[in-house]
Design a protein around this motif. Sequence first.
Motif, PDB file in Angstrom:
ATOM      1  N   ASN A   1       0.828  -1.212   0.000  1.00  0.00           N
ATOM      2  CA  ASN A   1       0.000   0.000   0.000  1.00  0.00           C
ATOM      3  C   ASN A   1       0.860   1.260   0.000  1.00  0.00           C
ATOM      4  O   ASN A   1       0.565   2.228  -0.710  1.00  0.00           O
ATOM      5  N   VAL A   2       1.945   1.232   0.787  1.00  0.00           N
ATOM      6  CA  VAL A   2       2.848   2.388   0.862  1.00  0.00           C
ATOM      7  C   VAL A   2       3.556   2.604  -0.472  1.00  0.00           C
ATOM      8  O   VAL A   2       3.655   3.734  -0.973  1.00  0.00           O
ATOM      9  N   LEU A   3       4.035   1.528  -1.069  1.00  0.00           N
ATOM     10  CA  LEU A   3       4.725   1.632  -2.362  1.00  0.00           C
ATOM     11  C   LEU A   3       3.788   2.156  -3.450  1.00  0.00           C
ATOM     12  O   LEU A   3       4.180   2.971  -4.282  1.00  0.00           O
ATOM     13  N   ASN A   4       2.554   1.689  -3.437  1.00  0.00           N
ATOM     14  CA  ASN A   4       1.594   2.101  -4.462  1.00  0.00           C
ATOM     15  C   ASN A   4       1.127   3.541  -4.298  1.00  0.00           C
ATOM     16  O   ASN A   4       0.881   4.239  -5.280  1.00  0.00           O
TER      17      ASN A   4
ATOM     18  N   ARG B   1      21.326   0.267  10.328  1.00  0.00           N
ATOM     19  CA  ARG B   1      21.650   1.697  10.207  1.00  0.00           C
ATOM     20  C   ARG B   1      22.485   1.976   8.947  1.00  0.00           C
ATOM     21  O   ARG B   1      22.220   2.950   8.223  1.00  0.00           O
ATOM     22  N   SER B   2      23.468   1.132   8.677  1.00  0.00           N
ATOM     23  CA  SER B   2      24.339   1.337   7.511  1.00  0.00           C
ATOM     24  C   SER B   2      23.555   1.248   6.204  1.00  0.00           C
ATOM     25  O   SER B   2      23.752   2.051   5.290  1.00  0.00           O
ATOM     26  N   LYS B   3      22.654   0.266   6.131  1.00  0.00           N
ATOM     27  CA  LYS B   3      21.896   0.076   4.892  1.00  0.00           C
ATOM     28  C   LYS B   3      20.837   1.158   4.681  1.00  0.00           C
ATOM     29  O   LYS B   3      20.548   1.543   3.550  1.00  0.00           O
ATOM     30  N   ILE B   4      20.283   1.652   5.777  1.00  0.00           N
ATOM     31  CA  ILE B   4      19.345   2.774   5.663  1.00  0.00           C
ATOM     32  C   ILE B   4      20.086   4.003   5.141  1.00  0.00           C
ATOM     33  O   ILE B   4      19.583   4.721   4.276  1.00  0.00           O
ATOM     34  N   LYS B   5      21.300   4.239   5.666  1.00  0.00           N
ATOM     35  CA  LYS B   5      22.093   5.384   5.212  1.00  0.00           C
ATOM     36  C   LYS B   5      22.405   5.276   3.728  1.00  0.00           C
ATOM     37  O   LYS B   5      22.381   6.269   2.996  1.00  0.00           O
ATOM     38  N   LEU B   6      22.699   4.059   3.277  1.00  0.00           N
ATOM     39  CA  LEU B   6      23.021   3.831   1.862  1.00  0.00           C
ATOM     40  C   LEU B   6      21.839   4.183   0.967  1.00  0.00           C
ATOM     41  O   LEU B   6      21.982   4.915  -0.023  1.00  0.00           O
ATOM     42  N   ILE B   7      20.646   3.677   1.323  1.00  0.00           N
ATOM     43  CA  ILE B   7      19.447   3.952   0.518  1.00  0.00           C
ATOM     44  C   ILE B   7      19.056   5.418   0.633  1.00  0.00           C
ATOM     45  O   ILE B   7      18.638   6.055  -0.350  1.00  0.00           O
ATOM     46  N   ASN B   8      19.212   5.968   1.826  1.00  0.00           N
ATOM     47  CA  ASN B   8      18.843   7.365   2.059  1.00  0.00           C
ATOM     48  C   ASN B   8      19.699   8.314   1.223  1.00  0.00           C
ATOM     49  O   ASN B   8      19.210   9.332   0.721  1.00  0.00           O
ATOM     50  N   SER B   9      20.976   7.975   1.070  1.00  0.00           N
ATOM     51  CA  SER B   9      21.875   8.818   0.273  1.00  0.00           C
ATOM     52  C   SER B   9      21.510   8.786  -1.201  1.00  0.00           C
ATOM     53  O   SER B   9      21.756   9.736  -1.938  1.00  0.00           O
ATOM     54  N   ARG B  10      20.895   7.682  -1.626  1.00  0.00           N
ATOM     55  CA  ARG B  10      20.522   7.540  -3.037  1.00  0.00           C
ATOM     56  C   ARG B  10      19.173   8.182  -3.350  1.00  0.00           C
ATOM     57  O   ARG B  10      18.974   8.795  -4.393  1.00  0.00           O
ATOM     58  N   TYR B  11      18.222   8.042  -2.415  1.00  0.00           N
ATOM     59  CA  TYR B  11      16.852   8.506  -2.678  1.00  0.00           C
ATOM     60  C   TYR B  11      16.448   9.747  -1.883  1.00  0.00           C
ATOM     61  O   TYR B  11      15.369  10.280  -2.092  1.00  0.00           O
ATOM     62  N   GLN B  12      17.294  10.170  -0.951  1.00  0.00           N
ATOM     63  CA  GLN B  12      17.044  11.343  -0.102  1.00  0.00           C
ATOM     64  C   GLN B  12      15.939  11.144   0.935  1.00  0.00           C
ATOM     65  O   GLN B  12      15.959  11.745   1.997  1.00  0.00           O
ATOM     66  N   LYS B  13      14.954  10.318   0.635  1.00  0.00           N
ATOM     67  CA  LYS B  13      13.836  10.121   1.558  1.00  0.00           C
ATOM     68  C   LYS B  13      13.374   8.671   1.501  1.00  0.00           C
ATOM     69  O   LYS B  13      13.165   8.119   0.418  1.00  0.00           O
ATOM     70  N   ILE B  14      13.219   8.042   2.684  1.00  0.00           N
ATOM     71  CA  ILE B  14      12.726   6.667   2.775  1.00  0.00           C
ATOM     72  C   ILE B  14      11.325   6.705   3.383  1.00  0.00           C
ATOM     73  O   ILE B  14      11.072   7.436   4.347  1.00  0.00           O
ATOM     74  N   GLY B  15      10.414   5.910   2.818  1.00  0.00           N
ATOM     75  CA  GLY B  15       9.044   5.901   3.310  1.00  0.00           C
ATOM     76  C   GLY B  15       8.868   5.081   4.566  1.00  0.00           C
ATOM     77  O   GLY B  15       8.229   5.533   5.524  1.00  0.00           O
ATOM     78  N   LEU B  16       9.464   3.876   4.577  1.00  0.00           N
ATOM     79  CA  LEU B  16       9.178   2.943   5.662  1.00  0.00           C
ATOM     80  C   LEU B  16      10.309   1.923   5.789  1.00  0.00           C
ATOM     81  O   LEU B  16      10.890   1.495   4.792  1.00  0.00           O
ATOM     82  N   VAL B  17      10.584   1.524   7.046  1.00  0.00           N
ATOM     83  CA  VAL B  17      11.524   0.431   7.326  1.00  0.00           C
ATOM     84  C   VAL B  17      10.783  -0.619   8.129  1.00  0.00           C
ATOM     85  O   VAL B  17      10.084  -0.304   9.094  1.00  0.00           O
TER      86      VAL B  17
END
Length: 449
Positions: free
Chosen positions: A230-233, A306-322
């Motif tokens: 639902n979040v992705l859509n 934490r490391s993997k969130i930082k990696l994705i965050n640097s690429r997309y600037q904003k993460i919706g959900l973990v």
Amino acid sequence: MNKIVKFEPNTKNYLPHNFLAEKMILSCMLVNSHVIEIVIKNLTTEAFYFKNHQEIFKTILILHKNKKIIDIITLTTFLQETGKINQIGGIKVLIELINQVPNLVYLDDYVKLVKDKFIRRLLIKLGYKIINSSYITNIPLETILNDLDYEIFTLTNNFQFKNLVSSTDLIYKVFLELQENSINPILPGLASGFYSLDSFTQGFQNSDLIIIAGRPSIGKTAFALSIILNVLNSSKLPVLIFSLEMSKKQIIYRLLSMETNISQLRLRSGKLYKTDWIKLNKILKIFSKIPLFIDDTSNLSIYDIRSKIKLINSRYQKIGLVVVDYLQLMQSVESKNENRVQELAKITRSLKNIANDFNLPVIALSQLSRSIETRSDKKPILSDLRESGSIEQDADLVLMLYKNEKSLIDDFSSNSIKIIDLIVAKQRNGPTGNLKIKFDQIRTKYSDL
């Protein structure tokens, strides 16, 4: 045995500082009492480099806290009574501050200059700490990296320069926001896709730790995956799944089943019809474009997350959900002398810190205690959370899934459809209560009733 040399900053050479900016800030605080609130929200005592400036700043804070008038007389009197007047360089230093005649318009610039030099000093000290930590071989490398990574992140996150905003500006902005929301109502948080739940919680809020709990086979993962889809859509924001129980392939099969309405049994066996392939082709094209990331590392640590969130965050600037599936399978890197309750307390606190640091909602799945099966009333409560103390304390929202036999109805065409109670057992900023949602056991898919 080689002797470990401890590296320390060379204090003979001055560390970064700005003497005039520090003087200007203290002068502003003495001239205008309204300035004090602004300064103390942006600077700490340690931000001042010179010891006498630190002492003057501390004295101003004490007088301000005790609601005393702040001028050269009260300041001098307090410093004399506490025996610190000579430590600051005598009364002449205070007279110089009064005679400075600062320009209050540039206060923001003075604060930024002092904060800039303070951060540089902290970075220098951290650099020496990194060098010294690298020599200590009896501490796990992962622990050292985790600590240093967190310190750097906290440093950059907590000391970002922010514009000073008056209460008038804030009230005006809030008024405009209220006006806009009344014309175009929006959900304050991230929509879960379940209308009843979103109406109850106003969506998942940034920096919230959300716990989804239930007994085995109730469908916790299915509920989390339904939310993820639902979040992705709806938001198109990246979603990260840390799965300690299921493999990447199992999760993809589940998601395909949920989106195509083809049972997992038929998907895995390959017994597909022509219409099934049409559905699959359509969904696979969509899946190839959505920012969904799955990590199925079994021995997952907080540092890894934490490391993997930082990696994705640097690429997309904003993460919706973990999403973490699930809590009781996680291990702490510092668990040698701790019992499981203490270990889990550190994990939940770390997940809450991650939610705060990255300003996003974190969902963690959790098991319920077996003791629930021994009760006549099997409806779960907060104390049924396994190792519940820390989870209950750190969570902002606790959702519990419960298959209430009394609420099962036979009005559906398929026996695979069940009604599940969704219990909002805790909500830090809202009500608690009981909702009902629909669960398709064959497609392992939840939806609104």
